[in-house]
Scaffold this motif. Structure first.
Motif, PDB file in Angstrom:
ATOM      1  N   GLU A 115       0.804  -1.213   0.000  1.00  0.00           N
ATOM      2  CA  GLU A 115       0.000   0.000   0.000  1.00  0.00           C
ATOM      3  C   GLU A 115       0.841   1.269   0.000  1.00  0.00           C
ATOM      4  O   GLU A 115       0.340   2.352  -0.251  1.00  0.00           O
ATOM      5  N   ASN A 116       2.136   1.149   0.279  1.00  0.00           N
ATOM      6  CA  ASN A 116       3.030   2.302   0.259  1.00  0.00           C
ATOM      7  C   ASN A 116       3.678   2.509  -1.103  1.00  0.00           C
ATOM      8  O   ASN A 116       4.414   3.464  -1.297  1.00  0.00           O
ATOM      9  N   SER A 117       3.403   1.636  -2.041  1.00  0.00           N
ATOM     10  CA  SER A 117       3.933   1.737  -3.393  1.00  0.00           C
ATOM     11  C   SER A 117       2.844   2.247  -4.335  1.00  0.00           C
ATOM     12  O   SER A 117       1.662   1.994  -4.130  1.00  0.00           O
ATOM     13  N   SER A 118       3.261   2.933  -5.402  1.00  0.00           N
ATOM     14  CA  SER A 118       2.278   3.441  -6.359  1.00  0.00           C
ATOM     15  C   SER A 118       1.564   2.314  -7.103  1.00  0.00           C
ATOM     16  O   SER A 118       0.515   2.537  -7.705  1.00  0.00           O
ATOM     17  N   GLU A 119       2.077   1.083  -7.025  1.00  0.00           N
ATOM     18  CA  GLU A 119       1.407  -0.047  -7.686  1.00  0.00           C
ATOM     19  C   GLU A 119       0.042  -0.351  -7.075  1.00  0.00           C
ATOM     20  O   GLU A 119      -0.789  -1.002  -7.699  1.00  0.00           O
ATOM     21  N   ILE A 120      -0.223   0.152  -5.886  1.00  0.00           N
ATOM     22  CA  ILE A 120      -1.503  -0.093  -5.232  1.00  0.00           C
ATOM     23  C   ILE A 120      -2.654   0.570  -6.002  1.00  0.00           C
ATOM     24  O   ILE A 120      -3.819   0.217  -5.828  1.00  0.00           O
ATOM     25  N   ARG A 121      -2.315   1.484  -6.894  1.00  0.00           N
ATOM     26  CA  ARG A 121      -3.349   2.124  -7.710  1.00  0.00           C
ATOM     27  C   ARG A 121      -3.935   1.166  -8.751  1.00  0.00           C
ATOM     28  O   ARG A 121      -5.067   1.352  -9.211  1.00  0.00           O
ATOM     29  N   ARG A 122      -3.196   0.142  -9.139  1.00  0.00           N
ATOM     30  CA  ARG A 122      -3.662  -0.779 -10.185  1.00  0.00           C
ATOM     31  C   ARG A 122      -5.052  -1.356  -9.915  1.00  0.00           C
ATOM     32  O   ARG A 122      -5.904  -1.356 -10.800  1.00  0.00           O
ATOM     33  N   PRO A 123      -5.340  -1.861  -8.705  1.00  0.00           N
ATOM     34  CA  PRO A 123      -6.696  -2.388  -8.487  1.00  0.00           C
ATOM     35  C   PRO A 123      -7.776  -1.308  -8.578  1.00  0.00           C
ATOM     36  O   PRO A 123      -8.888  -1.580  -9.031  1.00  0.00           O
ATOM     37  N   LEU A 124      -7.464  -0.080  -8.165  1.00  0.00           N
ATOM     38  CA  LEU A 124      -8.444   1.000  -8.264  1.00  0.00           C
ATOM     39  C   LEU A 124      -8.725   1.337  -9.726  1.00  0.00           C
ATOM     40  O   LEU A 124      -9.879   1.550 -10.105  1.00  0.00           O
ATOM     41  N   ASP A 125      -7.682   1.365 -10.537  1.00  0.00           N
ATOM     42  CA  ASP A 125      -7.872   1.603 -11.973  1.00  0.00           C
ATOM     43  C   ASP A 125      -8.690   0.474 -12.597  1.00  0.00           C
ATOM     44  O   ASP A 125      -9.556   0.708 -13.443  1.00  0.00           O
ATOM     45  N   MET A 126      -8.416  -0.752 -12.177  1.00  0.00           N
ATOM     46  CA  MET A 126      -9.161  -1.905 -12.677  1.00  0.00           C
ATOM     47  C   MET A 126     -10.647  -1.769 -12.317  1.00  0.00           C
ATOM     48  O   MET A 126     -11.523  -1.985 -13.160  1.00  0.00           O
ATOM     49  N   LEU A 127     -10.941  -1.383 -11.088  1.00  0.00           N
ATOM     50  CA  LEU A 127     -12.334  -1.218 -10.677  1.00  0.00           C
ATOM     51  C   LEU A 127     -13.013  -0.082 -11.438  1.00  0.00           C
ATOM     52  O   LEU A 127     -14.203  -0.163 -11.748  1.00  0.00           O
ATOM     53  N   SER A 128     -12.264   0.957 -11.778  1.00  0.00           N
ATOM     54  CA  SER A 128     -12.823   2.036 -12.601  1.00  0.00           C
ATOM     55  C   SER A 128     -13.202   1.520 -13.980  1.00  0.00           C
ATOM     56  O   SER A 128     -14.265   1.880 -14.507  1.00  0.00           O
ATOM     57  N   ARG A 129     -12.353   0.682 -14.563  1.00  0.00           N
ATOM     58  CA  ARG A 129     -12.686   0.100 -15.872  1.00  0.00           C
ATOM     59  C   ARG A 129     -13.928  -0.773 -15.770  1.00  0.00           C
ATOM     60  O   ARG A 129     -14.817  -0.725 -16.633  1.00  0.00           O
TER      61      ARG A 129
END
Length: 173
Positions: A115-129
């Motif tokens: 959660e401290n890495s910018s990679e944690i955004r990937r699931p949020l982007d996936m949910l947006s799609r």
């Protein structure tokens, strides 16, 4: 993304879910909402506690399970995670026909991501799609940092982890 203390975030999300599933005119007494179908994906509390909280929250609405029909579904402790291969298509299938999908919590739903890495955004982007594809709105609960006297930057800095969490969210409460 909800950056509130754990229990407040869970109660707020469940109250919104119940209002939508019960066909109430608004959520939290102030936000207009149409009746809809809700899926609550729980990685945190377990079935007994989650169901007990829904029952307590339902009292003011004067609704019971038979009144809700299949408009409120609970998926507890699934083996499906946001960070595993094939997650996008699996979550899209789960979200079909749903108006609201609650994921409690991001940390538990994406256990291999830091959660401290910018990679944690990937699931949020996936949910947006997925939201764009299915029309389902997602509420992802992510817990706030522990309070600190030195905390600067207001609410944006209250979210635990990378600033990518804030950036990848449509709204933050």
């Amino acid at each position: 993304l909800v950056g509130l203390p754990k229990e407040f975030a869970q109660v707020a999300a469940q109250s919104a879910a119940l209002a939508i599933a019960a066909g109430e005119a608004n959520v939290w007494g102030c936000f207009a909402a149409r009746p809809g179908s809700v899926l609550h994906i729980d990685y945190e509390q377990g079935s007994r506690l989650t169901r007990a909280r829904y029952q307590r929250l339902a009292v003011p609405f004067l609704v019971g399970p038979s009144d809700l029909g299949d408009r409120l579904s609970l998926l507890t402790m699934p083996k499906l995670y946001l960070d595993q291969p094939g997650a996008e298509s699996a979550f899209a299938r789960l979200s079909e026909g749903k108006d609201l999908v609650i994921i409690d919590s991001l940390r538990a739903a994406a256990p291999s991501l830091d959660e401290n890495s910018s990679e944690i955004r990937r699931p949020l982007d996936m949910l947006s799609r997925i939201s764009e594809k299915t029309g389902a709105a997602f509420v992802v609960i992510h817990h706030a940092r522990k309070p600190s006297a030195n905390q600067m930057g207001g609410a944006k800095m209250a979210i635990r982890g990378s600033s990518a969490l804030f950036d990848g969210s449509g709204s933050v409460l």
